[in-house]
Motif scaffolding. Sequence first.
Motif, mmCIF file in Angstrom:
data_model
loop_
_atom_site.group_PDB
_atom_site.id
_atom_site.type_symbol
_atom_site.label_atom_id
_atom_site.label_comp_id
_atom_site.label_asym_id
_atom_site.label_seq_id
_atom_site.Cartn_x
_atom_site.Cartn_y
_atom_site.Cartn_z
ATOM 1 N N ALA A 55 44.301 26.930 45.711
ATOM 2 C CA ALA A 55 45.176 28.007 45.237
ATOM 3 C C ALA A 55 44.364 29.236 44.827
ATOM 4 O O ALA A 55 44.716 30.375 45.141
ATOM 5 C CB ALA A 55 46.028 27.518 44.078
ATOM 6 N N ARG A 56 43.254 29.028 44.153
ATOM 7 C CA ARG A 56 42.411 30.144 43.724
ATOM 8 C C ARG A 56 41.709 30.772 44.925
ATOM 9 O O ARG A 56 41.588 31.987 45.006
ATOM 10 C CB ARG A 56 41.398 29.660 42.688
ATOM 11 N N VAL A 57 41.271 29.952 45.878
ATOM 12 C CA VAL A 57 40.625 30.469 47.084
ATOM 13 C C VAL A 57 41.603 31.337 47.874
ATOM 14 O O VAL A 57 41.238 32.391 48.388
ATOM 15 C CB VAL A 57 40.057 29.309 47.942
ATOM 16 N N GLU A 58 42.869 30.914 47.952
ATOM 17 C CA GLU A 58 43.884 31.749 48.609
ATOM 18 C C GLU A 58 43.975 33.118 47.941
ATOM 19 O O GLU A 58 44.051 34.134 48.624
ATOM 20 C CB GLU A 58 45.260 31.085 48.529
ATOM 21 N N ASN A 59 43.950 33.116 46.642
ATOM 22 C CA ASN A 59 44.020 34.367 45.888
ATOM 23 C C ASN A 59 42.808 35.255 46.165
ATOM 24 O O ASN A 59 42.933 36.468 46.314
ATOM 25 C CB ASN A 59 44.139 34.052 44.391
ATOM 26 N N ILE A 60 41.643 34.651 46.253
ATOM 27 C CA ILE A 60 40.404 35.403 46.483
ATOM 28 C C ILE A 60 40.334 35.929 47.917
ATOM 29 O O ILE A 60 40.009 37.084 48.149
ATOM 30 C CB ILE A 60 39.172 34.524 46.156
ATOM 31 N N PHE A 61 40.650 35.072 48.890
ATOM 32 C CA PHE A 61 40.517 35.438 50.297
ATOM 33 C C PHE A 61 41.725 36.196 50.845
ATOM 34 O O PHE A 61 41.641 36.825 51.887
ATOM 35 C CB PHE A 61 40.268 34.194 51.157
#
Length: 101
Positions: A55-61
Motif C-alpha cells: 500500500a505504501r509502495v503504491e503511494n510512493i510509485f
Amino acid sequence: MSSRRNRISTTQNVVSNSVSVVDGVLLIGDNKIDLEQYDEIIVLGGGNGSCPVAARVENIFQDRISKGLVTTDDPVSTDQITVRRDGHPIPCRQVSGTEVR
C-alpha cells in the motif's frame, strides 16, 4: 491502538522514511535508481508485512507500477497490486487463490 494497527503503521513509516521517488529516481537510503531505465515496475511480496508495504509502495510509485502480487494471511486492500490470502509456511489449500484486491 491495536497490535495489528500499530504493526501496520510502523511498517508503513519505515517504508515512507526509507523509500521515495524524486524526479523519476528511486531513492532507497543512499542508493539511487533511475526508473527511466526500466520498462516495467513489478511489485512482489509475501508475509504479514507485505500488504502495508505494498500500500505504501503504491503511494510512493503512484502510476509507475506495471503490476504486482502479494500473499499474506492478513490482507489489506490495495489499488494496483493484487492481494491473495494465503498461509504460512506452506500455502493453505483452503484459502489459496482467494483474491482480496
